[in-house]
Enzyme design. Structure first.
Site, PDB file in Angstrom:
ATOM      1  N   LYS A  22       0.833  -1.209   0.000  1.00 26.57           N
ATOM      2  CA  LYS A  22       0.000   0.000   0.000  1.00 26.57           C
ATOM      3  C   LYS A  22       0.869   1.260   0.000  1.00 26.57           C
ATOM      4  CE  LYS A  22      -1.811   1.736   4.096  1.00 26.57           C
ATOM      5  NZ  LYS A  22      -1.520   3.168   4.203  1.00 26.57           N
ATOM      6  N   ASN A  23       1.890   1.274   0.849  1.00 23.68           N
ATOM      7  CA  ASN A  23       2.696   2.492   1.004  1.00 23.68           C
ATOM      8  C   ASN A  23       3.674   2.716  -0.147  1.00 23.68           C
ATOM      9  OD1 ASN A  23       1.298   2.983   3.299  1.00 23.68           O
ATOM     10  ND2 ASN A  23       2.967   2.560   4.726  1.00 23.68           N
ATOM     11  N   CYS A 116      -4.702   8.192   9.266  1.00 27.72           N
ATOM     12  CA  CYS A 116      -4.905   7.709  10.638  1.00 27.72           C
ATOM     13  C   CYS A 116      -4.486   8.772  11.645  1.00 27.72           C
ATOM     14  CB  CYS A 116      -4.092   6.430  10.858  1.00 27.72           C
ATOM     15  SG  CYS A 116      -4.737   5.049   9.913  1.00 27.72           S
ATOM     16  N   ARG A 121       0.559  15.150  13.279  1.00 28.91           N
ATOM     17  CA  ARG A 121       1.322  14.733  12.088  1.00 28.91           C
ATOM     18  C   ARG A 121       1.594  15.988  11.264  1.00 28.91           C
ATOM     19  NH1 ARG A 121      -1.304   9.217   9.606  1.00 28.91           N
ATOM     20  NH2 ARG A 121       0.762   8.976   8.697  1.00 28.91           N
ATOM     21  N   ASP A 304       4.110   0.589  12.068  1.00 24.24           N
ATOM     22  CA  ASP A 304       2.834   0.047  11.586  1.00 24.24           C
ATOM     23  C   ASP A 304       2.572  -1.374  12.083  1.00 24.24           C
ATOM     24  OD1 ASP A 304       2.276   2.390  10.330  1.00 24.24           O
ATOM     25  OD2 ASP A 304       2.691   1.687   8.293  1.00 24.24           O
ATOM     26  N   ARG A 396      -9.019   0.226   4.615  1.00 21.19           N
ATOM     27  CA  ARG A 396      -8.114   1.213   4.001  1.00 21.19           C
ATOM     28  C   ARG A 396      -6.819   0.559   3.541  1.00 21.19           C
ATOM     29  NH1 ARG A 396      -7.996   6.678   7.361  1.00 21.19           N
ATOM     30  NH2 ARG A 396      -6.605   7.058   5.630  1.00 21.19           N
TER      31      ARG A 396
END
Ligand code: UD1
Length: 416
Positions: A22-23, A116, A121, A304, A396
């Site tokens: 995903k990242n 999230c 952030r 994560d 997600r």
């Protein structure tokens, strides 16, 4: 918001192949805006973050569609530099539109990104990197208005190896005039992969995977067909799911060197791990030993997976310590795990976990993506029934989560 209903106590056994990370996929989608050529991202996971990113890109005039398991992007028709607010607020990677649109169109308007909630952030590293590269950036409320008339290479030194800020700087620097050096760059495998993809589009980037990345600006990029690296967080999640249920798993499609820190912790917990080519085999024992974890930028233990490994510590023999050094507020899952009988004390950025013999099913609530996955794993290990509210968070980042778990023998259903 949806919920998972789990009857715990079944050992997970079987084999899986992981999806593209995903990242890696999300920044690659942003990178596809840098060319008028067609970009094909292979083995793209069908997750809601990809759908939200696609919605943003379509609003900018790009054509984005799934073709089999591949994502096909054509942004020749790009006709806007204003990111739609609603979609931007949903995902963190909407902020990468700044670097991508500045590179392609010389202008970008967006709002502070969603994603999230893991404590503050901020975007200061993104803004200072883009500014060093020649962008002028103004804020109006939470609106970010960026433009550039002189794209130039620069020396950038990050105070912390931020993944997103490194990506934003790369997306902009690849077409800036001259040489850009990024010091204290993030070294995550997904960064290396983004550089690999950009180079396949004609960019000239050296040092990817190290703390010092050099970008030689080029005028134009072309289309590409690219297969991203396997998802180490997805692979880690299923390995821990097998471990926490006393099961065994064979997982392929992931480079073991990308999750060595996790494999070390699983071995500390007395799981047997074997690695052959791109396959990792895990065989767990009924009740493993306590272990300690300290998260950090790659190659340290990934933040994560911090929430996700916590259920394993909850039922391990002895006292485990889990320290979070990347984000300021990433222990919300512990409040929910305590409802399931876990013995956890959190102080500042560390959790002390005294292993109990078993977790007990309960009604719990996911507060973010990895928290949701952690609670599902706790439910798989627990005695009785667990309901995890807010399955939408899990969607997600995990494609076919409950189907894959069911395939491995879990008793889990999703209800709306
Ligand atoms: C990315 C990942 C996320 C992962 C995180 C850390 C994606 C889509 N998301 O998020 O899954 O948990 O890396 O590996 O790839 N920071 C600042 N100022 C900035 C930018 C960051 O202070 O301008 C701080 C953050 O608050 C945080 C730390 O740096 O404490 C790391 O954040 P960063 O690496 O930027 O994470 P993301 O890119 O948001």
């Amino acid at each position: 918001m949806g919920k998972y209903v789990i009857k715990g106590g079944r050992k997970l056994e079987g084999s899986l192949r992981c999806e593209s990370a995903k990242n890696a996929v999300l920044p690659m989608m942003a990178a596809a805006l840098l060319t008028e050529g067609e970009v094909i991202i292979r083995n793209c996971p069908a997750i809601s973050d990809v759908a939200d990113m696609a919605e943003i890109m379509r609003a900018l005039g790009a054509d984005v569609r799934f073709c089999g398991g591949d994502l096909v992007i054509n942004s020749a028709g790009l006709n806007s530099y204003t990111v739609p607010e609603r979609a931007a607020r949903k995902i963190r990677t909407s902020v990468l539109m700044l670097g991508a649109l500045l590179s392609r169109a010389g202008k970008a308007i967006t709002v502070c990104p969603g994603g999230c909630d893991l404590g503050g952030r901020p975007l200061d590293f993104h803004i200072s990197a883009l500014t060093a590269l020649g962008a002028e950036i103004d804020f109006a409320g939470d609106k970010i208005i960026a433009c550039t008339s002189k794209r130039r290479g620069a020396e950038i030194r990050f105070p912390f190896p931020s993944v997103g800020a490194t990506e934003n700087a790369l997306l902009y620097a690849v077409t800036a005039k001259g040489i850009t050096r990024i010091h204290n760059a993030a070294r995550e495998p997904e960064i290396t992969d983004l550089c690999g993809m950009l180079n396949s589009m004609g960019a000239c980037i050296g040092g990817a995977g190290s703390s010092d990345i050099t970008v030689y600006g080029v005028k134009r990029l072309k289309g590409t067909v690219y297969t991203p690296v396997g998802d180490r967080i997805e692979a880690g999640t299923y390995l821990i799911a097998a471990a926490v249920t006393g099961g065994k798993l064979e997982i392929s499609g992931i480079k073991s060197e990308n999750i060595l820190s996790l494999l070390g912790k699983l071995r500390d917990n007395t799981c047997k791990i074997e690695i052959k080519n791109d396959i990792i085999y895990l065989q767990s024992v009924n009740r493993g030993r306590a272990f300690s974890v300290r998260t950090g930028p790659f190659p340290d233990f990934p933040t994560d997976l911090q929430a996700i490994i916590t259920p394993l510590a909850c039922i391990a023999e002895g006292v485990s310590e889990i320290e979070e050094t990347v984000f300021g507020d990433r222990f919300r899952h512990t409040v929910e795990l305590v409802k399931m009988g876990a013995d956890i004390t959190v102080s500042e950025r560390a959790a002390r976990i005294k292993g109990v013999k078993a977790l007990i099913g309960a009604k719990v609530c996911a507060t973010d993506l990895r928290c949701g996955a952690a609670l599902v794993l706790a439910g798989l290990a627990a005695e009785g029934k667990t309901t995890v509210q807010n399955s939408c968070y899990v969607e997600r980042g995990y494609a076919g989560f409950e189907e894959k778990l069911r395939m491995l023998g879990a008793d889990i259903v999703k209800k709306e």
